[in-house]
Motif scaffolding. Structure first.
Motif, mmCIF file in Angstrom:
data_model
loop_
_atom_site.group_PDB
_atom_site.id
_atom_site.type_symbol
_atom_site.label_atom_id
_atom_site.label_comp_id
_atom_site.label_asym_id
_atom_site.label_seq_id
_atom_site.Cartn_x
_atom_site.Cartn_y
_atom_site.Cartn_z
ATOM 1 N N ASN A 149 -79.663 -36.713 15.018
ATOM 2 C CA ASN A 149 -80.429 -37.734 15.751
ATOM 3 C C ASN A 149 -80.961 -37.065 17.013
ATOM 4 N N GLN A 150 -82.242 -36.660 16.978
ATOM 5 C CA GLN A 150 -82.872 -35.974 18.099
ATOM 6 C C GLN A 150 -83.866 -36.898 18.821
ATOM 7 N N SER A 151 -83.497 -38.166 18.952
ATOM 8 C CA SER A 151 -84.371 -39.136 19.603
ATOM 9 C C SER A 151 -84.602 -38.761 21.066
ATOM 10 N N PRO A 152 -85.884 -38.747 21.534
ATOM 11 C CA PRO A 152 -86.138 -38.420 22.943
ATOM 12 C C PRO A 152 -85.706 -39.525 23.888
ATOM 13 N N THR A 153 -85.464 -40.721 23.356
ATOM 14 C CA THR A 153 -85.052 -41.846 24.200
ATOM 15 C C THR A 153 -83.565 -42.148 24.070
ATOM 16 N N SER A 154 -82.836 -41.258 23.426
ATOM 17 C CA SER A 154 -81.392 -41.461 23.216
ATOM 18 C C SER A 154 -81.109 -42.755 22.462
ATOM 19 N N ALA A 155 -81.966 -43.044 21.468
ATOM 20 C CA ALA A 155 -81.780 -44.244 20.661
ATOM 21 C C ALA A 155 -80.618 -44.064 19.703
ATOM 22 N N VAL A 156 -79.992 -45.178 19.339
ATOM 23 C CA VAL A 156 -78.859 -45.193 18.418
ATOM 24 C C VAL A 156 -79.309 -45.871 17.137
ATOM 25 N N PHE A 157 -78.979 -45.285 15.998
ATOM 26 C CA PHE A 157 -79.332 -45.843 14.695
ATOM 27 C C PHE A 157 -78.062 -46.357 14.019
ATOM 28 N N HIS A 158 -78.274 -47.294 13.101
ATOM 29 C CA HIS A 158 -77.142 -47.985 12.475
ATOM 30 C C HIS A 158 -77.257 -47.887 10.953
ATOM 31 N N ASP A 159 -76.095 -48.066 10.331
ATOM 32 C CA ASP A 159 -76.010 -48.119 8.856
ATOM 33 C C ASP A 159 -76.776 -46.956 8.216
ATOM 34 N N VAL A 160 -76.367 -45.778 8.547
ATOM 35 C CA VAL A 160 -77.029 -44.578 8.042
ATOM 36 C C VAL A 160 -76.417 -44.213 6.687
ATOM 37 N N ASP A 161 -77.277 -44.050 5.684
ATOM 38 C CA ASP A 161 -76.853 -43.648 4.337
ATOM 39 C C ASP A 161 -77.635 -42.402 3.945
ATOM 40 N N VAL A 162 -76.877 -41.329 3.654
ATOM 41 C CA VAL A 162 -77.480 -40.056 3.257
ATOM 42 C C VAL A 162 -77.036 -39.752 1.830
ATOM 43 N N GLN A 163 -77.995 -39.740 0.917
ATOM 44 C CA GLN A 163 -77.692 -39.459 -0.482
ATOM 45 C C GLN A 163 -78.017 -37.995 -0.766
ATOM 46 N N VAL A 164 -77.003 -37.258 -1.273
ATOM 47 C CA VAL A 164 -77.168 -35.833 -1.511
ATOM 48 C C VAL A 164 -76.691 -35.494 -2.920
ATOM 49 N N THR A 165 -77.101 -34.333 -3.372
ATOM 50 C CA THR A 165 -76.601 -33.769 -4.635
ATOM 51 C C THR A 165 -76.054 -32.381 -4.341
ATOM 52 N N SER A 166 -74.981 -32.057 -5.008
ATOM 53 C CA SER A 166 -74.345 -30.746 -4.812
ATOM 54 C C SER A 166 -74.400 -29.937 -6.102
ATOM 55 N N ARG A 167 -73.733 -28.791 -6.091
ATOM 56 C CA ARG A 167 -73.738 -27.914 -7.261
ATOM 57 C C ARG A 167 -73.184 -28.642 -8.475
ATOM 58 N N GLY A 168 -73.836 -28.466 -9.566
ATOM 59 C CA GLY A 168 -73.442 -29.153 -10.793
ATOM 60 C C GLY A 168 -74.106 -30.509 -10.949
ATOM 61 N N GLY A 169 -74.954 -30.937 -9.995
ATOM 62 C CA GLY A 169 -75.665 -32.219 -10.086
ATOM 63 C C GLY A 169 -74.871 -33.402 -9.617
ATOM 64 N N ALA A 170 -73.709 -33.162 -9.003
ATOM 65 C CA ALA A 170 -72.907 -34.281 -8.515
ATOM 66 C C ALA A 170 -73.609 -34.949 -7.336
ATOM 67 N N SER A 171 -73.624 -36.289 -7.357
ATOM 68 C CA SER A 171 -74.304 -37.054 -6.303
ATOM 69 C C SER A 171 -73.263 -37.708 -5.403
ATOM 70 N N HIS A 172 -73.596 -37.776 -4.110
ATOM 71 C CA HIS A 172 -72.673 -38.373 -3.142
ATOM 72 C C HIS A 172 -73.511 -39.026 -2.034
#
Length: 270
Positions: free
Chosen positions: A163-186
């Motif tokens: 979070n590189q907000s220039p106004t020091s803003a805060v974000f909520h309910d952050v969901d990051v969907q990723v895939t790793s080796r072997g195609g596993a999703s998290h």
């Protein structure tokens, strides 16, 4: 008296009587005989008298308005009449000029009003666009990527959420969907993302990926090199909510867009 003279006078008197009788007979002969007036003749006579009376009335009217019977008046009367006509013409001209001036002034007022409203609308639109740019710039302050440290024996693989907000803003309910080796999703979930960088480490448990639950801040002495060309590890999607309650989504193919657009400000296409 001599008998002869008496006889002569008698003859003269008789002749005069005959002459008078003859004259009376002649006058009687010249006198027109009386005619019997029937109803038809009376009706025609009445019609004739009526039309003749109308003709006489019309004739009198025509003679009454004859141009030679009009009194033309004096020079002063003519001057007064011409002055009145000129005054009426000038009044009409002045009235038309005033009406034209009023129309011009009204059109000028309407043009100025329309120009002012158009300028206000442009300013309002420009302000809304600027606010949306600021909102999008603020929403674009959130990012996520794969990284790893430089240890050769026990290398750590992590996902960095920034979070590189220039106004020091805060974000909520952050969901990051990723895939790793072997195609596993998290999916990495963070209730709050304050300004700064945080990472979530991925490990292995009996050959299966194991993720830590609590994101940790990236310290100054942490050396985490981002993956720029790795194909087996990637960030699929990133969702979060800004301080205005607008839900944002970022994906590699579609970029940044609003999931729940704000009703108070227009949406600018990504």
């Amino acid at each position: 008296m001599h008998p002869r003279g008496v006889k002569g006078r008698q003859m003269t008197h008789a002749a005069s009587s005959r002459i008078r009788q003859g004259a009376d007979l002649s006058r009687e002969a010249d006198r027109p005989l009386p005619l019997v007036r029937t109803d038809e003749v009376a009706r025609r006579d009445d019609q004739y008298a009526h039309h003749r009376g109308r003709a006489r009335t019309l004739h009198r009217y025509v003679r009454r308005v004859n141009v030679f019977d009009i009194e033309w008046g004096t020079l002063a009367d003519w001057v007064a009449a011409i002055a009145s006509a000129l005054g009426a013409g000038l009044s009409i001209f002045a009235l038309r000029h005033a009406l034209a001036a009023n129309r011009t002034a009204e059109q000028t007022r309407l043009d100025a009003k329309n120009a002012s409203e158009a300028s206000e609308n442009r300013e309002r639109t420009r302000d809304e666009i600027d606010r949306n740019k600021e909102r999008r710039a603020l929403a674009g302050s959130v990012a996520a990527w794969w990284a790893a440290d430089r240890e050769e024996t026990r290398r750590r693989y992590v996902v960095v959420v920034s979070n590189q907000s220039p106004t020091s803003a805060v974000f909520h309910d952050v969901d990051v969907q990723v895939t790793s080796r072997g195609g596993a999703s998290h999916t990495i979930h963070m209730n709050i993302l304050p300004p700064g960088k945080f990472f979530v480490q991925q490990g292995l448990d009996n050959g299966r990926p194991q993720w830590t639950r609590i994101p940790l801040p990236v310290r100054v002495d942490d050396v985490l090199d981002p993956f720029t060309v790795a194909g087996d590890r990637s960030v699929v999607q990133l969702e979060y909510t800004d301080g205005l309650g607008v839900r944002w989504r970022w994906a590699p193919g579609s970029g940044l867009c609003e999931v729940a657009p704000s009703t108070s400000l227009p949406v600018i296409p990504a």
